[in-house]
Design an enzyme around this catalytic site. Structure first.
Site, mmCIF file in Angstrom:
data_model
loop_
_atom_site.group_PDB
_atom_site.id
_atom_site.type_symbol
_atom_site.label_atom_id
_atom_site.label_comp_id
_atom_site.label_asym_id
_atom_site.label_seq_id
_atom_site.Cartn_x
_atom_site.Cartn_y
_atom_site.Cartn_z
ATOM 1 N N ARG A 90 25.453 12.823 -10.834
ATOM 2 C CA ARG A 90 26.913 12.834 -10.671
ATOM 3 C C ARG A 90 27.330 14.174 -10.074
ATOM 4 O O ARG A 90 27.011 15.229 -10.629
ATOM 5 C CB ARG A 90 27.593 12.611 -12.022
ATOM 6 N N ARG A 160 33.574 19.024 -17.789
ATOM 7 C CA ARG A 160 33.201 18.052 -16.768
ATOM 8 C C ARG A 160 34.010 18.253 -15.484
ATOM 9 O O ARG A 160 34.848 19.135 -15.383
ATOM 10 C CB ARG A 160 33.410 16.638 -17.317
ATOM 11 N N LYS A 224 31.039 17.297 -24.895
ATOM 12 C CA LYS A 224 31.655 17.275 -23.566
ATOM 13 C C LYS A 224 33.138 17.652 -23.653
ATOM 14 O O LYS A 224 33.799 17.447 -24.673
ATOM 15 C CB LYS A 224 31.494 15.903 -22.927
ATOM 16 N N LYS A 226 36.757 17.626 -21.162
ATOM 17 C CA LYS A 226 37.333 17.074 -19.935
ATOM 18 C C LYS A 226 38.696 17.693 -19.668
ATOM 19 O O LYS A 226 39.523 17.801 -20.571
ATOM 20 C CB LYS A 226 37.444 15.557 -20.037
ATOM 21 N N CYS A 444 33.434 0.132 -16.154
ATOM 22 C CA CYS A 444 32.370 1.129 -16.035
ATOM 23 C C CYS A 444 31.141 0.463 -15.415
ATOM 24 O O CYS A 444 31.120 -0.745 -15.166
ATOM 25 C CB CYS A 444 32.043 1.718 -17.403
ATOM 26 N N CYS A 450 22.928 1.627 -17.122
ATOM 27 C CA CYS A 450 23.360 2.510 -18.204
ATOM 28 C C CYS A 450 22.592 2.207 -19.483
ATOM 29 O O CYS A 450 22.614 1.068 -19.976
ATOM 30 C CB CYS A 450 24.856 2.367 -18.461
ATOM 31 N N CYS A 489 30.297 -0.411 -23.514
ATOM 32 C CA CYS A 489 30.088 0.164 -24.840
ATOM 33 C C CYS A 489 31.351 0.924 -25.217
ATOM 34 O O CYS A 489 32.275 1.033 -24.402
ATOM 35 C CB CYS A 489 28.847 1.076 -24.838
ATOM 36 N N CYS A 493 33.989 5.348 -20.800
ATOM 37 C CA CYS A 493 33.925 5.686 -19.374
ATOM 38 C C CYS A 493 34.922 4.892 -18.535
ATOM 39 O O CYS A 493 35.444 5.400 -17.552
ATOM 40 C CB CYS A 493 32.512 5.475 -18.843
#
Length: 581
Positions: A90, A160, A224, A226, A444, A450, A489, A493
Site C-alpha cells: 500500500r 497511516r 494504528k 488515522k 473492502c 485478505c 470482517c 476497511c
C-alpha cells in the site's frame, strides 16, 4: 469525572497507563532494531514464498501485508504445497494526489510485477498492489522510489496515509488543506532508515550511531493511527472513522484554522462487547499555524497512554473512553502549550464523490470517475486500466484518488476537456448507466486475498447492488439510494460502520446487518440482525424499503427513517448504546 463535548456522557477516569503483561507486538518492536529485523536476510530465503518469524509482522511497518490466494489454498494443501504466499503493498500518498507520470509507472509495474495485473484504489485514498511475489518485492519498492513514492507507515502501529478532501470546486482552499495533509504526513513519518536500507539498498547506519524516533517513540504507537483533513460541507473522507481529524474553517475563502476531532474508529470484534465503533469528539478550534503542534500533542498523548497490553483496546477511541475525554484533552493542551478555542460552526451536508464534470473557482475542470470497488484493471468490454494510462499520457494536471475508491482527473483546461472526455467514454471510465445506488455503495477487498476476511465483499457487492436496485424499483424508489457498504470482517476497511446499511461479514455467505447511519456520515449504525444469508439480506431490504416508501417523511433518508420508526435505536454514545439490546 469527564463530560463529552457533544453529549451527556460521563465516565469515571481510569488508569492513565494500562498495567499488565505487554502484548507480544511490543516485544517485536523493541527487538526490531528500528523496524529492520531480519527482513533483508529473509528476502534471500527462497525455500518459502512468505516471510518468517517476526518479519511477518514487521513488513507491515513498511506498508506490506503477507497474503495468499485463499481460493486455491485447499487445493495446494492437498498437493502438500504451502499456500501461494504473495505480498500486498500500500503506497503512501497524502491527500491521494498522484501525477500522470507517476500513474504510468504504477500502471507499468502492476503489469510487470504482480500476479493480478491490477491497481486497487483504497478507502485510505491511495493505491495498493496485490499479488507481488517475494522475489519481486524489492524491485517494486525501488521502482516506486524512482518516481517519488514510498509505502512507509501505511500499515501497522504508525500514522497511516493522511486523507484530504478531494473536493474540486474550492480549489484554493483545497490546495491549502492538501499542503497541511502533506505536512502532517511528513511530520509523523518514522525517522528510522530501516526502510531505505532494506528496500533501497541505502547505506546502513553505523551501530555506534544513536537512533531515535522523537515523535513515534522507540516502540512506535500502541496501534494504528488515522489522520484526515476535511473541508465542509463535503464529508468525503468519513471524518468520524479516524483518530485525528482537522475540519477546515474558512473566512472569505481563506483557510484560517481547524476544528480538531479526536477519537473516531470503526473496527470491532464479533462477540466482544469491549470493542465498538466510535464517533470522533470535537475538541475545539485551533488557528492554522498551530496545526502541527496540536497534531503532535494528540498523537504523543495516545502514544504514551494507549493500551499496550490488549491490542483490541489499543486505539485512541478506547483511550478516550478509559481516561475520560476532558482528561485526554487537558493533556493535549498541556503538551501543545495552548488551549483549544471554542469550536467554530460547520456542517456536513453530503459525502461521497460528485461523479462527472465540475468546474473549480480557478476556471479549470475536474472529472470524477466512478471506479467500482476501486479496481483498476482491463475488464471485458471495459478496459479501465488501459483507459487510465491513455488519460495519463495526455493529461497535464494531476490525478486525485478519493477515499471512496474513485479517481478525479483534476485541473483540466477548457481546451482539453473534450479529449479527456472522449478517452474516458471510450474505455468505460465514464458510464452514464451507473446508478446512484452503485455510486453510494462500497466494499473492502476481502476474499480471496485478505487473510482476515470471513465473507465476500468486493466480489459480492456488484451483484448485490443489481438486486437492491430491482427491489427499490419494485417499491417505487427507483430514484432513491441507500448508503450501503459491505466488509468481509469487522475491522472497518470498507467503513460499513458509517453507512445507512452496513453488512459485516460473519462467516461464508453470512453477514450482520447494521442500520441507522445518516447521509452526512455523522452517526454510527446499530446491529439490526445477525448471521443473515444472502437471500435473507434481500428479504430484509425488500421489507425495509417497502416501509421506507410508504411511511417516510418527505426527503427522509433511509438511515434517518429507521431511527425515527424505532427499527433500531440511535447510537449516541457507542460505549453505552452500540451493544445495548
Amino acid at each position: 469525572m469527564s463530560t463529552s463535548n457533544n453529549s451527556e456522557q460521563v465516565i469515571a477516569p481510569g488508569p492513565i497507563i494500562v498495567e499488565g503483561k505487554l502484548h507480544d507486538n511490543e516485544r517485536l518492536k523493541t527487538e526490531s532494531n528500528f523496524l529492520r529485523g531480519t527482513i533483508a536476510k529473509d528476502l534471500q530465503d527462497q525455500t518459502t514464498g512468505g516471510m518468517t518469524g517476526d518479519n511477518f509482522q514487521l513488513i507491515r511497518f513498511h506498508g506490506m501485508y503477507q497474503q495468499d490466494d485463499r481460493d486455491i489454498r485447499a487445493e495446494r494443501a492437498k498437493q502438500k504445497l504451502e499456500p501461494l504466499h504473495t505480498l500486498m503493498l500500500r503506497a503512501r500518498l497524502p491527500g491521494g494526489i498522484i501525477t500522470p507520470k507517476q500513474w504510468l509507472g504504477v500502471d507499468k509495474w502492476a503489469t510487470e510485477h504482480t500476479m493480478f495485473g491490477s491497481v486497487r484504489l483504497t478507502t485510505r485514498q491511495t493505491f495498493q498492489y496485490h499479488g507481488i511475489l517475494k522475489p519481486n518485492i524489492k524491485t517494486v519498492h525501488k521502482a516506486l522510489n524512482s518516481i517519488g513514492i514510498d509505502s512507509i507507515g501505511t500499515a501497522s502501529d504508525m500514522n497511516r496515509n493522511v486523507l484530504c478532501t478531494a473536493n474540486p470546486y474550492q480549489s484554493e482552499v483545497h490546495q491549502e488543506a492538501y499542503e497541511w495533509a502533506k505536512k502532517i504526513s511528513e511530520h509523523f513519518m518514522p525517522r528510522t532508515r530501516g526502510y531505505a536500507e532494506v528496500w533501497l539498498d541505502a547505506d546502513k547506519v553505523e551501530s555506534t550511531v544513536k537512533q531515535e524516533e522523537p515523535i513515534l517513540g522507540s516502540t512506535y504507537l500502541p496501534r494504528k493511527f488515522k489522520t484526515t483533513v476535511v473541508i465542509p460541507p463535503l464529508n468525503d473522507i468519513d471524518v468520524h472513522g479516524n483518530d485525528l481529524n482537522f475540519v477546515a474553517i474558512q473566512e472569505n475563502g481563506k483557510l484560517i484554522g481547524f476544528n480538531v476531532l479526536v477519537g473516531g474508529g470503526l473496527a470491532m470484534t464479533h462477540g466482544d462487547k469491549a470493542t465498538y465503533p466510535r464517533k470522533a469528539d470535537d475538541f475545539g478550534y485551533i488557528p492554522v499555524d498551530q496545526t502541527l503542534v496540536f497534531a503532535e500533542a494528540v498523537l504523543t498523548t495516545q502514544r504514551d497512554w494507549g493500551n499496550r497490553v490488549d491490542r483490541k483496546n489499543a486505539k485512541t477511541k478506547y483511550t478516550l473512553d478509559r481516561v475520560g475525554i476532558d482528561v485526554f484533552k487537558a493533556e493535549v493542551e498541556k503538551r501543545a502549550g495552548s488551549k483549544f478555542a471554542e469550536s467554530r460552526p460547520y456542517e456536513f451536508t453530503e459525502r461521497g464523490d460528485r461523479i462527472g464534470w465540475s468546474e473549480g473557482i480557478d476556471g479549470k475542470h475536474y472529472l470524477a470517475l466512478f471506479i467500482e470497488n476501486g479496481r483498476v484493471k482491463d475488464f471485458p468490454n471495459k478496459p479501465l486500466k488501459t483507459g487510465m494510462a491513455e488519460l495519463a499520457k495526455i493529461h497535464q494536471g494531476d490525478f486525485r484518488i478519493t477515499a471512496n475508491q474513485n479517481l478525479i482527473v483534476a485541473g483540466v483546461p477548457t481546451e482539453q476537456k473534450a479529449a479527456i472526455e472522449a478517452i474516458a467514454i471510450k474505455y468505460g471510465l465514464m458510464d452514464a448507466t451507473v446508478t446512484k445506488q452503485r455510486k453510494d455503495s462500497m466494499a473492502c477487498v476481502a476474499l480471496p486475498t485478505c487473510p482476515l476476511a470471513m465473507a465476500e465483499a468486493e466480489r459480492y457487492l456488484p451483484g448485490l447492488i443489481d438486486d437492491v436496485e430491482t427491489i427499490l424499483d419494485k417499491n417505487g424508489l427507483k430514484d432513491e439510494s441507500i448508503i450501503l457498504r459491505v466488509t468481509g470482517c469487522p475491522n472497518g476497511c470498507g467503513r460499513a460502520m458509517l453507512a445507512e446499511m452496513g453488512l459485516v461479514g460473519k462467516g461464508p455467505g453470512k453477514y450482520n446487518m447494521h442500520l441507522g447511519g445518516n447521509l452526512a456520515g455523522t452517526r454510527i449504525p446499530k446491529l439490526y440482525k445477525e448471521n443473515l444469508g444472502e437471500q435473507d439480506i434481500l428479504n430484509e431490504i425488500d421489507n425495509l424499503s417497502a416501509r421506507w416508501a410508504a411511511e417516510r417523511n418527505k426527503g427522509e433518508g433511509f438511515g434517518d427513517f429507521t431511527i425515527r420508526l424505532g427499527i433500531v435505536k440511535e447510537v449516541v454514545i457507542s460505549v453505552r448504546d452500540f451493544h445495548d439490546e
